[in-house]
Scaffold this motif. Structure first.
Motif, mmCIF file in Angstrom:
data_model
loop_
_atom_site.group_PDB
_atom_site.id
_atom_site.type_symbol
_atom_site.label_atom_id
_atom_site.label_comp_id
_atom_site.label_asym_id
_atom_site.label_seq_id
_atom_site.Cartn_x
_atom_site.Cartn_y
_atom_site.Cartn_z
ATOM 1 N N ILE A 536 -5.671 33.840 13.003
ATOM 2 C CA ILE A 536 -5.272 34.567 14.149
ATOM 3 C C ILE A 536 -4.228 33.743 14.931
ATOM 4 O O ILE A 536 -3.217 34.130 15.361
ATOM 5 C CB ILE A 536 -6.417 34.789 14.981
ATOM 6 C CG1 ILE A 536 -7.307 35.917 14.239
ATOM 7 C CG2 ILE A 536 -6.041 35.593 16.193
ATOM 8 C CD1 ILE A 536 -8.633 35.982 14.738
ATOM 9 N N ALA A 537 -4.673 32.448 15.254
ATOM 10 C CA ALA A 537 -3.797 31.777 16.122
ATOM 11 C C ALA A 537 -2.190 31.411 15.253
ATOM 12 O O ALA A 537 -1.237 31.741 15.834
ATOM 13 C CB ALA A 537 -4.213 30.337 16.313
ATOM 14 N N ALA A 538 -2.269 31.349 13.890
ATOM 15 C CA ALA A 538 -1.131 30.858 13.269
ATOM 16 C C ALA A 538 -0.190 32.186 13.162
ATOM 17 O O ALA A 538 0.997 31.948 13.400
ATOM 18 C CB ALA A 538 -1.245 30.570 11.873
ATOM 19 N N ASN A 539 -0.616 33.376 13.121
ATOM 20 C CA ASN A 539 0.045 34.576 13.199
ATOM 21 C C ASN A 539 0.470 35.013 14.550
ATOM 22 O O ASN A 539 1.123 35.928 14.556
ATOM 23 C CB ASN A 539 -0.635 35.531 12.065
ATOM 24 C CG ASN A 539 -0.736 35.210 10.755
ATOM 25 O OD1 ASN A 539 0.046 34.256 10.215
ATOM 26 N ND2 ASN A 539 -1.440 36.064 9.933
ATOM 27 N N ALA A 540 -0.385 34.819 15.514
ATOM 28 C CA ALA A 540 -0.146 35.400 16.768
ATOM 29 C C ALA A 540 1.350 35.455 16.938
ATOM 30 O O ALA A 540 1.702 36.847 17.709
ATOM 31 C CB ALA A 540 -0.786 34.569 17.906
ATOM 32 N N PRO A 541 2.349 34.696 16.974
ATOM 33 C CA PRO A 541 3.559 34.799 17.366
ATOM 34 C C PRO A 541 4.334 35.819 16.801
ATOM 35 O O PRO A 541 5.542 36.105 17.056
ATOM 36 C CB PRO A 541 4.335 33.530 17.221
ATOM 37 C CG PRO A 541 3.243 32.558 17.258
ATOM 38 C CD PRO A 541 2.006 33.184 16.682
ATOM 39 N N SER A 542 3.824 36.505 15.670
ATOM 40 C CA SER A 542 4.531 37.559 15.039
ATOM 41 C C SER A 542 4.274 38.902 16.060
ATOM 42 O O SER A 542 5.186 39.861 15.934
ATOM 43 C CB SER A 542 3.946 37.742 13.601
ATOM 44 O OG SER A 542 2.647 38.203 13.808
ATOM 45 N N GLY A 543 3.337 38.959 16.835
ATOM 46 C CA GLY A 543 2.890 40.054 17.479
ATOM 47 C C GLY A 543 3.414 39.987 18.959
ATOM 48 O O GLY A 543 3.391 40.958 19.702
ATOM 49 N N LEU A 544 3.707 38.831 19.565
ATOM 50 C CA LEU A 544 3.799 38.644 20.928
ATOM 51 C C LEU A 544 4.638 37.284 20.989
ATOM 52 O O LEU A 544 4.379 36.311 20.232
ATOM 53 C CB LEU A 544 2.630 38.519 21.719
ATOM 54 C CG LEU A 544 1.484 37.905 21.844
ATOM 55 C CD1 LEU A 544 0.552 38.040 23.073
ATOM 56 C CD2 LEU A 544 0.670 37.594 20.818
ATOM 57 N N THR A 545 4.878 36.950 22.312
ATOM 58 C CA THR A 545 5.732 35.504 22.415
ATOM 59 C C THR A 545 4.384 34.360 22.360
ATOM 60 O O THR A 545 3.422 34.709 22.871
ATOM 61 C CB THR A 545 6.499 35.436 23.777
ATOM 62 O OG1 THR A 545 5.557 35.617 24.955
ATOM 63 C CG2 THR A 545 7.592 36.566 23.880
ATOM 64 N N PRO A 546 4.901 33.339 21.946
ATOM 65 C CA PRO A 546 3.747 32.240 21.919
ATOM 66 C C PRO A 546 3.152 31.875 23.135
ATOM 67 O O PRO A 546 2.143 31.738 23.609
ATOM 68 C CB PRO A 546 4.373 30.902 21.455
ATOM 69 C CG PRO A 546 5.786 31.335 20.709
ATOM 70 C CD PRO A 546 6.001 32.623 21.405
ATOM 71 N N GLU A 547 4.045 31.991 24.454
ATOM 72 C CA GLU A 547 3.642 31.730 25.614
ATOM 73 C C GLU A 547 2.602 32.869 26.259
ATOM 74 O O GLU A 547 1.844 32.606 27.488
ATOM 75 C CB GLU A 547 4.669 31.410 26.675
ATOM 76 C CG GLU A 547 5.654 32.516 26.946
ATOM 77 C CD GLU A 547 6.818 32.493 25.877
ATOM 78 O OE1 GLU A 547 7.852 33.086 26.308
ATOM 79 O OE2 GLU A 547 6.550 32.085 24.726
#
Length: 708
Positions: A536-547
């Motif tokens: 989930i953490a690794a793929n999260a920036p595909s769905g929203l900005t990292p910050e």
């Protein structure tokens, strides 16, 4: 015939106004336009700019099935005018088309954003006729010819990436060929009428309970891609299918066929679709998500939280689990401050002495839990140098909440004459001014009386298709409510500009940019297994900005040092949502938590501008290794997770640094006993790591050496 060619921000668009005044969108791509690619059985018939269905009209052409082709009056709209101007974002195109028979006029909008290869698109229909019309469907964006570049068949060259999303299993992308999805190859010289559609969507107010509202289509022959997101906190739909030998993509909000949405448009009335963002880029998934990340930052509400990126402690996950008391909180608050947290959020349960699930709604603190009042706790949080927060679920009322008996049915979603109940809650209808007044009063009390500066805004129900009250259809009621809730949020942020409100919907059930253009931070999951959370953490920036991506870090009571490091690495490149029983851990593990937070603080200034990349590709739950990178300037940060791999060594590609001299260092943890072997491979642009322990993780920094 008139051609209009637009080149803006590495995007190439070609529009055509035919001799009989039809408007065609012939091309939308980072690739140049080539006339030869337009071939189809009937010429340019499929390349319709906008699709719209009005009730009672006959669909023309050879439609087979329920896909949105040759819609009426969509396929017969005639050109009226075009506006081309610039605003604070960039270039803005508006094309007006008109149907003489119905009097329906459509304004098709495309907003460019300087510096990123994306347009935001939406449509507005105005009834300028003399009678009412029912509207069943209106596209936000329609593009035919999405596979036309290159010589190979679509089955061979195209890959479609679809992001599944589910409770405790967010951001799970899968890759398909068209053949694997049942789409036969569409060719003008092998014409067939297909009823097969790749249709992805959502019905209800959990906008991402099954899929993220986005997709990515890659042309491997031309090394180019098309990517999109639908920006809505309710029902939405997109489809890919074929018409007349060409494949198309159509994006929309709710529709009658898929989402129970239908409206009656009276003379003089108008309706505007939800917005959709669409872009194209030369390169792969990393390049596409880099452009999407830049765009998401452009459309987001300006706020200090996304610049400061403070560390939040929340007492829920693998910690108090919804059972807070003053006695439990005070020592935890002190310890959270000592390890470097900057916000402290008391999660669910603070408003009820015992079982609280079905009686929420009044949002008054429990005296049994907090004998000295909730303000004793929030004041203590501030005295420890942190900003206090509370959990809230403002959009619902429990079926056993006393306030239910004091309110009328028009406070709630209604279907077939009954209040809509789901998991012992009723859905509040934010179109009702009294509901908004109630919600605003709760926020005012939390901020002005309790001193709260952070709200974890949860949402744990899915009330379905919508509401029948004051609506033309269930879906119409839902869409009106969705927009009313967003309007209420805007009012709250205007009134309390420094208030941070986390968007949480049982974790990540509402990861959409209607919500995230307003909220500065998003709960990514309720996942309780830290090893699974790595995906989930690794793929999260595909769905929203990292910050904006809040990731739980919850070292387990019976864990060890490697488990603690793994937990911290999960969050360091995103937003640390610290939790876990920090009062019950060894000194060595507490030191690792404190170091992880300090490491995050040293790099968070870079994270707010960094772009994501995936050295090992997108992560899957059974992958033996996963990695996430963030790059900014000549620097890159890479989190590496080893799970069940039989091999302790892995090569981690960093393509954008290939051939360059790079300083590679393990950033976290820094102590010698936790260092692993790593080596930069300049020629092929990768680094090799040797991580002896299974279920271990490390954070690395790569910095390009500046040549003298």
């Amino acid at each position: 015939m008139k051609r209009i060619e637009i080149s803006e921000n590495q995007l190439n668009l070609v529009l055509e106004i035919t001799d009989d005044q039809e408007v065609k969108l012939l091309h939308f791509s980072a690739l140049p336009f080539e006339e030869k690619n337009l071939v189809s059985r009937t010429g340019l018939q499929p390349f319709t700019l906008v699709e719209m269905i009005a009730t009672g009209l006959n669909k023309a052409g050879r439609q087979h099935g329920s896909n949105y082709v040759r819609t009426a009056p969509g396929c017969r709209m005639k050109f009226a005018e075009m506006k081309d101007e610039r605003n604070g974002y960039g270039r803005k195109i508006e094309i007006v088309t008109f149907d003489e028979e119905t009097g329906l006029e459509v304004h098709s909008h495309m907003q460019f954003y300087d510096g990123t290869a994306i347009v935001r698109a939406w449509s507005q229909v105005v009834n300028k006729g003399g009678r009412s019309w029912g509207i069943e469907y209106l596209s936000s964006f329609a593009l035919t010819g999405i596979t036309k570049e290159g010589m190979s068949k679509a089955d061979k060259k195209m890959k479609l990436y679809i992001p599944r999303n589910g409770w405790q299993k967010e951001f799970h992308w899968n890759e398909f060929t068209f053949d694997e999805l049942g789409m036969a190859c569409a060719q003008p010289d092998d014409y067939h009428r297909s009823s097969v559609t790749i249709g992805i969507g959502n019905t209800g107010s959990w906008s991402t309970k099954e899929y993220l509202p986005m997709g990515y289509l890659r042309n491997e022959e031309t090394n180019s891609g098309l990517y999109w997101q639908i920006e809505h906190n309710g029902s939405w739909y997109w489809e890919i299918s074929d018409e007349d030998g060409q494949y198309y993509l159509k994006l929309s909000g709710p529709a009658e066929m898929q989402n129970h949405w239908w409206i009656r448009l009276e003379p003089g009335e108008s309706f505007t679709t939800v917005t959709a963002a669409v872009g194209s880029v030369i390169g792969g998934f990393d390049e596409a998500m880099g452009e999407m990340t830049k765009y998401r930052r452009r459309i987001r509400r300006d706020n200090p939280d996304n610049r400061k990126l403070p560390v939040i402690f929340n007492d829920y996950m693998n910690c108090l689990f919804g059972d807070p008391t003053t006695e439990k909180e005070l020592p935890m608050i002190k310890k959270a401050s000592e390890i470097g947290c900057e916000y402290y959020c008391v999660d669910c349960g603070w408003y009820s002495p015992g079982y609280w699930w079905d009686n929420v709604g009044e949002w008054e603190p429990s005296r049994e839990r907090f004998p000295g009042g909730i303000k004793e706790v929030t004041d203590y949080i501030r005295s420890c140098g942190m900003i206090p927060g509370l959990w809230l679920e403002i959009e619902v009322m429990g079926i056993n909440c006393p306030k239910v008996q004091e309110t009328e049915d028009d406070w709630y979603f209604m279907r077939h004459g009954e209040k809509v109940a789901y998991r012992s809650r009723y859905q509040l209808d934010f179109r009702n001014p009294k509901v908004r007044e109630h919600a605003t009063a709760v926020i005012a009390r939390m901020v002005e009386e309790y001193g709260v500066g952070y709200i974890k805004m949860d949402y744990n129900i899915e009330p379905g298709a919508g509401t029948e009250r004051d609506a033309d259809s269930f879906g119409d009621g839902l869409l009106q409510h969705n927009r009313a809730y967003l309007s209420w949020l805007d009012e709250i942020f205007a009134k309390y500009p420094d208030l941070v409100i986390e968007n949480c919907s049982s974790g990540g059930m509402r990861i959409d940019y209607a919500m995230l253009s307003r909220h500065s931070i998003q709960s990514t999951s309720d996942q309780e297994d830290y090893v699974k959370y790595a995906t989930i953490a690794a793929n999260a920036p595909s769905g929203l900005t990292p910050e904006q991506a809040a990731v739980w870090s919850y070292p387990m009571t019976k864990g060890d040092e490697e488990e603690t490091i793994f937990n911290m690495v999960n969050g360091i490149l995103l937003r640390i949502h610290q939790s876990g029983h920090i009062l019950n851990m060894s000194h060595s593990r507490m030191a690792l938590i404190r170091e992880g937070i300090e490491c995050y603080k040293t790099i968070r200034g870079d994270l707010q501008e960094a772009l994501p990349f995936w050295p090992l590709g997108l992560s899957h739950y059974m992958d033996p290794w996963s990695a996430l990178g963030l790059k900014t300037g000549g620097k890159a940060y890479v989190a590496v997770w080893r799970r069940s791999s039989d091999c302790c060594a892995e090569k981690i590609p960093v393509r954008h640094l290939k051939g360059k001299k790079v300083r590679l260092a393990q950033l976290y943890p820094a102590a010698p006993q936790y260092q692993v072997q790593c080596r930069w491979n300049q020629e092929d642009g990768s680094f090799t790591v040797d991580m002896p322990e299974v279920y271990s993780a490390r954070l690395f920094q790569l910095e390009e050496e500046v040549q003298a």
